[in-house]
Design an enzyme around this catalytic site. Structure first.
Site, PDB file in Angstrom:
ATOM      1  N   HIS A 245      -2.199   5.094  -1.912  1.00  0.00           N
ATOM      2  CA  HIS A 245      -1.369   4.625  -0.723  1.00  0.00           C
ATOM      3  C   HIS A 245      -0.490   3.244  -1.353  1.00  0.00           C
ATOM      4  O   HIS A 245      -0.635   2.208  -0.794  1.00  0.00           O
ATOM      5  CB  HIS A 245      -2.048   4.078   0.443  1.00  0.00           C
ATOM      6  CG  HIS A 245      -2.834   5.407   1.174  1.00  0.00           C
ATOM      7  ND1 HIS A 245      -4.011   5.839   0.872  1.00  0.00           N
ATOM      8  CD2 HIS A 245      -2.195   6.276   1.912  1.00  0.00           C
ATOM      9  CE1 HIS A 245      -4.334   6.847   1.528  1.00  0.00           C
ATOM     10  NE2 HIS A 245      -2.946   7.337   2.454  1.00  0.00           N
ATOM     11  N   ASN A 246       0.409   3.559  -2.095  1.00  0.00           N
ATOM     12  CA  ASN A 246       1.070   2.512  -2.893  1.00  0.00           C
ATOM     13  C   ASN A 246       2.700   2.641  -2.588  1.00  0.00           C
ATOM     14  O   ASN A 246       2.989   3.530  -1.887  1.00  0.00           O
ATOM     15  CB  ASN A 246       0.982   2.478  -4.448  1.00  0.00           C
ATOM     16  CG  ASN A 246       0.919   3.792  -4.883  1.00  0.00           C
ATOM     17  OD1 ASN A 246       1.668   4.576  -4.633  1.00  0.00           O
ATOM     18  ND2 ASN A 246       0.125   4.116  -5.751  1.00  0.00           N
ATOM     19  N   PHE A 247       3.493   1.709  -3.267  1.00  0.00           N
ATOM     20  CA  PHE A 247       4.875   1.843  -3.219  1.00  0.00           C
ATOM     21  C   PHE A 247       5.522   3.329  -3.493  1.00  0.00           C
ATOM     22  O   PHE A 247       6.321   3.839  -2.898  1.00  0.00           O
ATOM     23  CB  PHE A 247       5.496   0.689  -3.923  1.00  0.00           C
ATOM     24  CG  PHE A 247       7.076   1.039  -3.812  1.00  0.00           C
ATOM     25  CD1 PHE A 247       7.584   0.482  -2.638  1.00  0.00           C
ATOM     26  CD2 PHE A 247       7.785   1.200  -4.916  1.00  0.00           C
ATOM     27  CE1 PHE A 247       9.174   0.640  -2.416  1.00  0.00           C
ATOM     28  CE2 PHE A 247       9.219   1.086  -4.795  1.00  0.00           C
ATOM     29  CZ  PHE A 247       9.755   1.093  -3.610  1.00  0.00           C
ATOM     30  N   HIS A 248       4.659   4.086  -4.444  1.00  0.00           N
ATOM     31  CA  HIS A 248       5.353   5.260  -4.939  1.00  0.00           C
ATOM     32  C   HIS A 248       5.005   6.153  -3.872  1.00  0.00           C
ATOM     33  O   HIS A 248       6.063   7.279  -3.766  1.00  0.00           O
ATOM     34  CB  HIS A 248       4.489   5.625  -6.210  1.00  0.00           C
ATOM     35  CG  HIS A 248       4.905   4.840  -7.334  1.00  0.00           C
ATOM     36  ND1 HIS A 248       5.773   5.358  -8.621  1.00  0.00           N
ATOM     37  CD2 HIS A 248       4.716   3.516  -7.751  1.00  0.00           C
ATOM     38  CE1 HIS A 248       5.790   4.222  -9.435  1.00  0.00           C
ATOM     39  NE2 HIS A 248       5.035   3.317  -9.021  1.00  0.00           N
ATOM     40  N   HIS A 249       3.963   6.193  -3.487  1.00  0.00           N
ATOM     41  CA  HIS A 249       3.769   6.954  -2.020  1.00  0.00           C
ATOM     42  C   HIS A 249       4.613   6.802  -0.964  1.00  0.00           C
ATOM     43  O   HIS A 249       5.262   7.752  -0.189  1.00  0.00           O
ATOM     44  CB  HIS A 249       2.419   6.931  -1.510  1.00  0.00           C
ATOM     45  CG  HIS A 249       1.978   7.493  -0.339  1.00  0.00           C
ATOM     46  ND1 HIS A 249       1.920   8.892   0.018  1.00  0.00           N
ATOM     47  CD2 HIS A 249       1.747   6.963   0.969  1.00  0.00           C
ATOM     48  CE1 HIS A 249       1.651   9.349   1.164  1.00  0.00           C
ATOM     49  NE2 HIS A 249       1.524   8.128   1.879  1.00  0.00           N
ATOM     50  N   HIS A 285       5.035   3.068   6.807  1.00  0.00           N
ATOM     51  CA  HIS A 285       4.098   3.824   7.399  1.00  0.00           C
ATOM     52  C   HIS A 285       2.623   3.294   6.804  1.00  0.00           C
ATOM     53  O   HIS A 285       1.778   3.548   7.301  1.00  0.00           O
ATOM     54  CB  HIS A 285       4.233   5.456   7.399  1.00  0.00           C
ATOM     55  CG  HIS A 285       3.830   6.128   6.096  1.00  0.00           C
ATOM     56  ND1 HIS A 285       4.519   5.788   4.944  1.00  0.00           N
ATOM     57  CD2 HIS A 285       2.785   6.642   5.925  1.00  0.00           C
ATOM     58  CE1 HIS A 285       4.042   6.620   3.942  1.00  0.00           C
ATOM     59  NE2 HIS A 285       2.574   7.081   4.504  1.00  0.00           N
ATOM     60  N   ASP A 286       2.554   2.905   5.684  1.00  0.00           N
ATOM     61  CA  ASP A 286       1.305   2.577   4.948  1.00  0.00           C
ATOM     62  C   ASP A 286       1.301   1.174   4.414  1.00  0.00           C
ATOM     63  O   ASP A 286       0.611   0.775   3.334  1.00  0.00           O
ATOM     64  CB  ASP A 286       0.866   3.611   3.747  1.00  0.00           C
ATOM     65  CG  ASP A 286       0.306   4.738   4.325  1.00  0.00           C
ATOM     66  OD1 ASP A 286      -0.548   4.618   5.247  1.00  0.00           O
ATOM     67  OD2 ASP A 286       0.343   5.824   3.781  1.00  0.00           O
ATOM     68  N   ASP A 395       4.576  12.654   5.477  1.00  0.00           N
ATOM     69  CA  ASP A 395       3.638  11.957   4.892  1.00  0.00           C
ATOM     70  C   ASP A 395       2.336  12.702   4.255  1.00  0.00           C
ATOM     71  O   ASP A 395       1.918  12.158   3.087  1.00  0.00           O
ATOM     72  CB  ASP A 395       2.550  11.115   6.212  1.00  0.00           C
ATOM     73  CG  ASP A 395       1.493  10.366   5.964  1.00  0.00           C
ATOM     74  OD1 ASP A 395       1.600   9.679   4.775  1.00  0.00           O
ATOM     75  OD2 ASP A 395       0.691  10.325   6.495  1.00  0.00           O
ATOM     76  N   GLN A 446      -8.658  20.836  -1.823  1.00  0.00           N
ATOM     77  CA  GLN A 446      -7.178  21.526  -1.272  1.00  0.00           C
ATOM     78  C   GLN A 446      -7.123  22.591  -0.503  1.00  0.00           C
ATOM     79  O   GLN A 446      -6.330  22.704   0.405  1.00  0.00           O
ATOM     80  CB  GLN A 446      -6.223  21.429  -2.616  1.00  0.00           C
ATOM     81  CG  GLN A 446      -5.942  20.193  -3.216  1.00  0.00           C
ATOM     82  CD  GLN A 446      -5.156  19.189  -2.300  1.00  0.00           C
ATOM     83  OE1 GLN A 446      -5.944  18.306  -1.615  1.00  0.00           O
ATOM     84  NE2 GLN A 446      -3.880  19.397  -1.907  1.00  0.00           N
TER      85      GLN A 446
END
Length: 499
Positions: A245-249, A285-286, A395, A446
Site C-alpha cells: 500500500h505505497n505510492f506505486h499502488h 484512497h490509501d 483498487d 489468488q
C-alpha cells in the site's frame, strides 16, 4: 509528577555509549535514539541484547544498567522498516521456564510437551528475527506530519534524509514538468496494459499530472499547474514505504481509473465534477496506510480504531489525510470552486474512499446489481453507486494487468500480509487465515480471491460496459486459469512427495 529518567549503557560499533530518556517517551522516540547512536537510518532493524544473550525489547521500559553490565546493540538488517520484538514472546518463554522448574521439582525432568513448546517458541523467534522485510506497527507519522523528536541532534539529520529524498523526487518532477509526454505513452496510459514497474516516482508524478490535464480538470476547476504539482507531491510524501500500500499502488489504482474513464467513455457520460471525484479518490484512497488492515487495527485496539470507533478506521484516516493536504493553500486544487461545489466534491471523495473497505464489498455490489437493469446516468443515486464501483474495481485491478506486471504485485501483497500475520502471532491476536505464511501459497491466495471477489465485481461492471470484456474481464479469467493450474500442479507435487 515528573517522569523518571532511565540511563542505559550499551556497546555499539565497538564503542561504549550512554543513553538517557524519560519513561514517558514513546517507543518510536526511544528507537530513534538508538538508531542515531548506531548511525543508521529508520530503514534498519536494531536488536538489543543483554550480556547473557537475551533479546531485549527496545522501548521506554528498557531496564537501566551500569557500565559494567552494558547491553549490546546490533544492526541486524537493512532496507526494512523498524521492528522490535514485543514482550509477549519473552513472556511465553518465561512462563514455560517457570512451568519447567515446577515440573522438575515434582518429577525430576521436563515432559516432552514442554520441550516441544520451547522448541516451537525458539523456531518462531528465529523466524521473526530472520524475516527480510518487516513492516512497522502503527502510524509512521501523526496526522500526516513529519515527527521531529527532540532527543538528539542526529535525529534531525535522519529526518532530513527522508525530506531530501522527497525533494530530489520533486525537483526531478518539476524539471520534467515542461516536457511533452509522447502520444505513444499517452495512449498506453489509457489502457490496463500499462506497466508501472518501468517508471520512477518522479516520472509517475508527471504521468499523474498528464491524467488531470488530459481530462481537462485543470481548466474546468481553474486549477493552477503549480498547485496541482504541489498537491501531487504531498500525496506522494504521505504514502509510506511499505510492501504494497505505497505510492506505486496509488499510481496504479489512479492509472486504472483513468484508463476506465477513457475506455467506457465516462468523459462524455459523467460531468467533470464526477471525474474529478473518481480520479482524486483513487489517488488518495490509501494515504498513510500503515500496512496492517482494519481487522488488525480493531483487534489490536490501535489509536486509529479508537479514533473511528472501529468503523472503517483506515478508510476514514485516508480521507482525513487527503483533506488535511487540501487544507494547505499551496496544495488546494479546490480553492477556486464554490462552497457548494466543495461540499459536493468532498462528500463524493469520502463516499468513494470509504467504499474501498472490503467489509462493505457485498453491500455495494448488491446495490449495483439492483440498479443494473434500469441504470440511468441522469440518476444521482445510480451515478453515486457506479462511482463507488469504479473506485473499487480500480483498487483491486492488478489481476486485469499482464501477468508479468500482476505477479510482482502479488509478491508485494503477500509480503505485507505475512508481516501482519507475524505480528498477530507475536501479539496473541487472532491470525487472519489468508495472511498466514504457514498456510497460504501464491496460487491458493489468488484462486479464491479471483473467483469470489474479482470475477463477480468485474462481471457486473462489464454488463453495463460490454467494452470492458476484453480489457479487464478476459484478463481476470486468464489469471484465474493460470493460478488454478499452478495450484493443481502444486497439489500433484505434494501428493507425489507424500507417497
Amino acid at each position: 509528577m515528573s517522569a523518571t529518567k532511565t540511563i542505559v549503557h550499551f556497546m555499539v560499533n565497538e564503542r561504549l555509549e550512554r543513553a538517557e530518556f524519560s519513561t514517558d517517551c514513546s517507543a518510536a522516540e526511544v528507537r530513534d535514539l538508538f538508531l542515531a547512536a548506531a548511525e543508521v537510518g529508520p530503514q534498519h532493524i536494531l536488536k538489543m541484547y543483554s550480556q547473557d544473550g537475551r533479546l531485549l525489547n527496545i522501548c521506554p521500559q528498557l531496564q537501566a544498567n551500569t557500565e559494567e553490565s552494558f547491553y549490546r546493540l546490533d544492526v541486524v538488517a537493512s532496507d526494512v522498516h523498524s521492528f522490535t520484538m514485543t514482550p509477549e514472546l519473552d513472556d511465553v518463554e518465561e512462563r514455560l521456564q517457570q512451568l519447567e522448574s515446577r515440573v522438575m521439582e515434582d518429577v525430576g525432568k521436563p515432559p516432552d510437551i514442554i520441550c516441544g513448546l520451547q522448541s516451537h517458541v525458539e523456531v518462531f523467534r528465529k523466524k521473526l528475527e530472520g524475516v527480510a522485510h518487516l513492516s512497522w506497527m502503527g502510524l509512521s507519522k501523526e496526522q500526516g506530519q513529519q515527527r521531529t523528536p527532540n532527543i538528539s541532534p542526529n535525529l534531525t539529520s535522519l529526518q532530513l534524509d527522508v525530506q531530501e529524498k522527497h525533494q530530489h523526487v520533486f525537483r526531478k518532477f518539476l524539471d520534467m514538468g515542461s516536457l511533452q509526454v509522447s502520444e505513444e505513452v499517452r495512449a498506453h496510459l489509457k489502457t490496463p496494459l500499462f506497466d508501472n514497474w518501468q517508471w520512477e516516482e518522479s516520472e509517475m508524478l508527471l504521468l499523474l499530472q498528464v491524467m488531470f490535464t488530459d481530462l481537462d480538470i485543470l481548466t474546468a476547476f481553474h486549477i493552477q499547474l503549480q498547485v496541482l504539482q504541489n498537491f501531487l507531491f504531498q500525496v506522494y510524501c504521505h504514502y509510506n514505504h511499505i510492501p504494497f500500500h505505497n505510492f506505486h499502488h496509488c499510481f496504479c489504482v489512479t492509472q486504472m481509473m483513468y484508463s476506465l474513464i477513457w475506455i467506457t467513455d465516462l468523459r462524455n457520460k459523467l460531468n467533470k465534477m464526477d471525474q474529478l471525484i473518481m480520479l482524486t479518490s483513487a489517488l488518495c484512497h490509501d494515504l498513510d496506510h500503515p500496512g496492517y488492515n482494519n481487522v488488525y487495527q480493531i483487534n489490536a485496539q490501535t489509536d486509529l480504531a479508537r479514533r473511528y470507533n472501529d468503523i472503517s478506521p483506515l478508510e476514514n484516516h485516508h480521507c482525513a489525510v487527503a483533506f488535511r493536504i487540501l487544507s494547505k493553500p499551496e496544495c488546494n486544487i479546490l480553492k477556486n470552486v464554490s462552497s457548494y461545489e466543495f461540499q459536493q466534491i468532498r462528500a463524493g471523495i469520502i463516499k468513494c474512499i470509504l467504499a474501498t473497505d472490503m467489509a462493505r464489498h457485498n453491500e455495494i455490489l448488491n446495490k449495483f446489481r439492483a440498479i443494473q437493469a434500469t441504470f440511468d446516468f441522469n440518476d444521482k443515486d445510480h451515478k453515486e453507486v457506479l462511482m463507488k464501483i469504479m473506485v473499487k474495481v480500480s483498487d483491486i485491478s492488478n489481476e486485469a494487468r499482464p501477468i508479468e506486471v500482476a505477479e510482482l504485485w502479488l509478491d508485494c501483497l503477500l509480503e505485507e500480509f505475512f508481516n501482519q500475520s507475524d505480528m498477530e502471532k507475536v501479539n496473541g491476536l487472532p491470525v487472519t487465515p489468508f495472511m498466514d505464511r504457514d498456510k497460504v501459497s501464491k496460487p491458493s491466495s489468488q484462486t479464491g480471491f479471483i473467483s469470489f471477489l474479482l470475477l463477480p465485481l468485474f462481471t457486473e461492471l462489464t454488463k453495463l460496459f460490454p467494452c470492458l470484456e476484453k480489457h479487464i474481464l478476459e484478463p481476470v479469467r486468464r489469471a484465474l486459469h493460470f493460478y488454478s493450474e499452478l495450484e493443481k500442479k502444486s497439489k500433484e507435487t505434494e501428493g507425489v512427495t507424500e507417497s
